[in-house]
Scaffold this motif. Sequence first.
Motif, mmCIF file in Angstrom:
data_model
loop_
_atom_site.group_PDB
_atom_site.id
_atom_site.type_symbol
_atom_site.label_atom_id
_atom_site.label_comp_id
_atom_site.label_asym_id
_atom_site.label_seq_id
_atom_site.Cartn_x
_atom_site.Cartn_y
_atom_site.Cartn_z
ATOM 1 N N VAL A 324 9.252 17.494 34.680
ATOM 2 C CA VAL A 324 10.062 16.357 34.232
ATOM 3 C C VAL A 324 10.782 15.726 35.419
ATOM 4 N N ASP A 325 11.139 16.537 36.411
ATOM 5 C CA ASP A 325 11.789 16.029 37.628
ATOM 6 C C ASP A 325 10.778 15.566 38.674
ATOM 7 N N GLY A 326 9.492 15.669 38.362
ATOM 8 C CA GLY A 326 8.468 15.194 39.287
ATOM 9 C C GLY A 326 8.041 16.204 40.334
ATOM 10 N N ARG A 327 8.281 17.476 40.082
ATOM 11 C CA ARG A 327 7.870 18.495 41.052
ATOM 12 C C ARG A 327 6.393 18.833 40.879
ATOM 13 N N VAL A 328 5.760 19.207 41.985
ATOM 14 C CA VAL A 328 4.332 19.524 41.999
ATOM 15 C C VAL A 328 4.165 21.041 41.911
ATOM 16 N N LEU A 329 3.452 21.499 40.899
ATOM 17 C CA LEU A 329 3.279 22.934 40.689
ATOM 18 C C LEU A 329 2.430 23.552 41.797
ATOM 19 N N THR A 330 2.839 24.729 42.262
ATOM 20 C CA THR A 330 2.012 25.504 43.199
ATOM 21 C C THR A 330 1.441 26.698 42.429
ATOM 22 N N ARG A 331 2.065 27.847 42.564
ATOM 23 C CA ARG A 331 1.647 29.024 41.816
ATOM 24 C C ARG A 331 2.725 30.099 41.915
ATOM 25 N N ALA A 332 2.598 31.127 41.103
ATOM 26 C CA ALA A 332 3.528 32.257 41.175
ATOM 27 C C ALA A 332 3.295 33.027 42.464
ATOM 28 N N VAL A 333 4.372 33.316 43.182
ATOM 29 C CA VAL A 333 4.254 34.025 44.461
ATOM 30 C C VAL A 333 4.864 35.417 44.412
ATOM 31 N N SER A 334 5.543 35.748 43.303
ATOM 32 C CA SER A 334 6.111 37.087 43.179
ATOM 33 C C SER A 334 6.264 37.433 41.707
ATOM 34 N N PHE A 335 6.360 38.737 41.444
ATOM 35 C CA PHE A 335 6.524 39.249 40.089
ATOM 36 C C PHE A 335 7.518 40.399 40.135
ATOM 37 N N LYS A 336 8.149 40.653 38.984
ATOM 38 C CA LYS A 336 9.001 41.823 38.921
ATOM 39 C C LYS A 336 8.130 43.069 38.906
ATOM 40 N N ASP A 337 8.567 44.073 39.640
ATOM 41 C CA ASP A 337 7.751 45.267 39.744
ATOM 42 C C ASP A 337 8.646 46.465 40.026
ATOM 43 N N GLN A 338 8.223 47.626 39.542
ATOM 44 C CA GLN A 338 8.960 48.840 39.875
ATOM 45 C C GLN A 338 8.703 49.173 41.327
ATOM 46 N N ASN A 339 9.754 49.071 42.145
ATOM 47 C CA ASN A 339 9.634 49.388 43.559
ATOM 48 C C ASN A 339 9.514 50.889 43.758
ATOM 49 N N HIS A 340 10.397 51.644 43.113
ATOM 50 C CA HIS A 340 10.350 53.096 43.175
ATOM 51 C C HIS A 340 11.349 53.684 42.181
ATOM 52 N N ARG A 341 11.241 54.957 41.967
ATOM 53 C CA ARG A 341 12.206 55.690 41.168
ATOM 54 C C ARG A 341 13.236 56.285 42.126
ATOM 55 N N ASP A 342 14.475 55.856 42.006
ATOM 56 C CA ASP A 342 15.531 56.368 42.877
ATOM 57 C C ASP A 342 16.080 57.646 42.248
ATOM 58 N N GLN A 343 15.716 58.772 42.828
ATOM 59 C CA GLN A 343 16.109 60.049 42.251
ATOM 60 C C GLN A 343 17.605 60.295 42.369
ATOM 61 N N ALA A 344 18.247 59.702 43.373
ATOM 62 C CA ALA A 344 19.675 59.928 43.571
ATOM 63 C C ALA A 344 20.501 59.353 42.425
ATOM 64 N N VAL A 345 20.085 58.190 41.905
ATOM 65 C CA VAL A 345 20.824 57.562 40.798
ATOM 66 C C VAL A 345 20.066 57.678 39.485
ATOM 67 N N GLU A 346 18.870 58.281 39.523
ATOM 68 C CA GLU A 346 18.025 58.522 38.355
ATOM 69 C C GLU A 346 17.716 57.228 37.601
ATOM 70 N N ALA A 347 17.309 56.217 38.372
ATOM 71 C CA ALA A 347 16.980 54.914 37.779
ATOM 72 C C ALA A 347 15.771 54.317 38.463
ATOM 73 N N ASP A 348 15.041 53.486 37.721
ATOM 74 C CA ASP A 348 13.926 52.742 38.304
ATOM 75 C C ASP A 348 14.478 51.505 39.004
ATOM 76 N N ILE A 349 13.994 51.251 40.201
ATOM 77 C CA ILE A 349 14.447 50.102 40.977
ATOM 78 C C ILE A 349 13.418 48.987 40.797
ATOM 79 N N ILE A 350 13.854 47.917 40.135
ATOM 80 C CA ILE A 350 12.981 46.783 39.835
ATOM 81 C C ILE A 350 13.322 45.646 40.791
ATOM 82 N N THR A 351 12.334 45.168 41.532
ATOM 83 C CA THR A 351 12.566 44.071 42.474
ATOM 84 C C THR A 351 11.458 43.029 42.319
ATOM 85 N N TYR A 352 11.639 41.885 42.966
ATOM 86 C CA TYR A 352 10.573 40.892 43.032
ATOM 87 C C TYR A 352 9.554 41.347 44.074
ATOM 88 N N ARG A 353 8.304 41.462 43.656
ATOM 89 C CA ARG A 353 7.241 41.897 44.563
ATOM 90 C C ARG A 353 6.501 40.670 45.085
#
Length: 375
Positions: A324-353
């Motif tokens: 609507v603003d006249g921008r030209v589409l390119t493509r997706a360059v990153s996705f959310k992904d589990q980077n690793h399981r951080d055992q110290a905090v016992e949580a999955d670390i989700i980042t943009y891959r």
Amino acid sequence: MHLLATQPGEIDDGATAVDLEQSPGEIVVLTAADSEIAGLAAAHARHRSEDDSFPTLRLANVMQLRHNLSVDLYTDAVISQAKLVIIRLLGGRSYWEYGVEQITTLCQRHNIALAWLPGDDQPDAELTAQATLPGEAVHRLWQFCVHGGPGNFRSLLAYAASLCGHDAAWHEPSPLLRAGLYWPNSTINTVADLPWDDNRPAAALVFYRALVQSANTDVIDTLIEALEGVNFNVLPLYVTSLKDPVAAATVRAMIAQKTPSVILNGTGFALSNPGATRSDTPFDDADCPILQTIFSGGDYQSWVKGTRGLSARDIAMNVALPEVDGRVLTRAVSFKDQNHRDQAVEADIITYRPVPDRIQFVADLAANWTRLRNT
């Protein structure tokens, strides 16, 4: 009643009761933002590397605890044995009524320090009134989260440790501008500080401030490297939103100083309304192609294995409305992904891959549009 154990990397929608199977920690932080979990986990790792007696930390996404049984399990297993509980809740008390009631009651009964924090930058007196900590402490913890970034996350945990009786040095929350310049592993205050070659064309790269707040900038760093590789000077600008008047004015001023040959926009939505007269944007004075670059909210594995492409939400936010603003589409360059399981905090670390070949495609496309513009 069926009870499921969560699997590493899995974010449940709350429709089914789950057991996060975490062990107790001295400090517990719940938030709906994966970016905050990643930032706090990194900050905790630095504290523990410098002080092995630093309090233990448990991190979890509150979205996994929407089922009442999930709340009961987590409260009994983890929160009941904590010294300090910090919960950042988007949508207020009514969004998670059962969780607020049960956790507040337990912390009051067992004299556990508790802070309820709004999930955004707007005060919520009804929510924060449930805290057992003094108002000054709750406000300070909230401001650490509002401004974000590695330094604030480190100070948040140091301050939290001090509330638990651990001697740790911390600084007051450091404000992050609503819009500003970014450069990998550097502090950039003015356009003149950017490492530019005046013989190269400029490419502006605009993205959400939340990536800087959470130190989740791998995709931005990779884009900068790719654009430099195709002979661009890069002008990386973070913003709260292009609809924010202060952020929009900052972008307009930066672009006026270093007029780009192309703009890569990584923010969603549009400034104009469909079917209405087009609204002015901070990019207009540049009079150059504006390429819409997508940081997908979907996960990488589902995208690789699926056949439907981007989700309906991604298409609405990053394809249909930006047009609507006249921008030209390119493509997706990153996705959310589990980077690793951080055992110290016992949580999955989700980042943009970042996806390197897709980033290179966008960099090459920007170079091609620049050549066409100059032809």
